[in-house]
Scaffold this active site. Structure first.
Site: not given
Ligand code: NAP
Length: 249
Positions: A143, A160
């Site tokens: 991130s 985080y």
């Molecule tokens: P999201 O929409 O909240 O989706 C999270 C995903 O992770 C879902 O598929 C969830 O499964 C799964 N998950 C959560 N906890 C888990 C666990 N303990 N074991 C297995 N799977 C788990 O998140 P996102 O925004 O796509 O983020 C994905 C990655 O990108 C993360 O690492 C986040 O830190 C990083 N990121 C995101 C952003 C942003 O702005 N969105 C920015 C920088 C980095 P379920 O569907 O079953 O709940």
């Protein structure tokens, strides 16, 4: 050789977009989810509808037994993986360090750091040439919050930011450690991306608020990050690299 990619947290957001794009790149795709089976099944269906191969597989990446079972299931159903995307990650409610409980910080580190370590371990044992594997790729989803330019999560979730700092170090060290095993390890560092993660952390308006500070004038879409992940999964002479995918921040 068949290409098989496991995407942790592949049911929603960035992970889901990565699964859909990976299928277009010719990968059989293991769609890991934690609790939302319906969302994972929908991604599998979409891939199969386009003639691809996919499997939904439940596992909490923070749970070692779950991770071991997940990789064994993928072995049996899709064959030995050639690429791992360590994407699953969580945030938490906004909090200053002065108010953080040990339980909160430990949970953040379990999912965002221990999980990727365990998944990398299982992937290395399958892909590494010294284990009889063909080599492969690991892409870690870090991130912008991992480093100073992204603010380190100050004011909302430094735990985080610190977990993603650990992912950056994992990426650098592991890239060197497993290069001789023909495994490449790279990372993407997304800026603000339009997914459910912000609402799950109590900041549903974060994408809207962030827009004005992003040089390209918009927040990222999950597909913007998926594109970078697939590039790193495929780039044959790239290892230990970081792609900042943040609209120019
Ligand atoms: P999201 O929409 O909240 O989706 C999270 C995903 O992770 C879902 O598929 C969830 O499964 C799964 N998950 C959560 N906890 C888990 C666990 N303990 N074991 C297995 N799977 C788990 O998140 P996102 O925004 O796509 O983020 C994905 C990655 O990108 C993360 O690492 C986040 O830190 C990083 N990121 C995101 C952003 C942003 O702005 N969105 C920015 C920088 C980095 P379920 O569907 O079953 O709940």
């Amino acid at each position: 050789m068949d290409k098989v990619m496991l995407v942790t947290g592949g049911s929603r957001g960035i992970g889901a977009a990565t699964c859909l794009m990976a299928a277009k790149y010719g990968y059989a795709v293991a769609v890991n989810y934690h609790s939302n089976q319906e969302a994972a099944d929908a991604i599998v269906k979409a891939i199969e509808k386009d003639g691809g191969k996919a499997l939904a597989v439940q596992a909490d990446v923070a749970n070692e037994q779950d991770v071991v079972r997940m990789f064994a299931t993928v072995d049996d159903e899709l064959g030995r993986i050639t690429a791992l995307v360590n994407n699953a990650g969580i945030v938490d409610q906004p909090s200053k360090v002065a108010d953080m409980s040990a339980e909160r910080v430990a949970r953040m580190m379990s999912v965002n750091v221990v999980g990727p370590f365990l998944c990398a371990r299982e992937a290395i044992r399958r892909m590494g040439t010294s284990y009889g594997g063909p080599g492969g790729a690991i892409v870690n989803v870090s991130s912008a919050a991992s480093h100073a330019a992204g603010g380190g999560g100050a004011g909302t979730y430094i735990d985080y930011g610190a977990s993603k700092g650990a992912i950056d170090t994992l990426t650098e060290g592991l890239a060197k450690e497993v290069a001789a095993d023909q495994i490449r390890v790279n990372a993407v560092r997304p800026g603000v991306v339009d997914t459910d993660i912000h609402a799950s952390g109590g900041l549903p308006d974060k994408p809207e608020q962030a827009k004005s500070s992003i040089p390209l004038g918009r927040v990222g879409q999950p597909e913007d990050i998926a594109e970078a992940i697939l590039y790193l999964a495929e780039a044959k002479f790239t290892t230990g690299a970081f792609l900042d995918v943040d609209g120019g921040v």
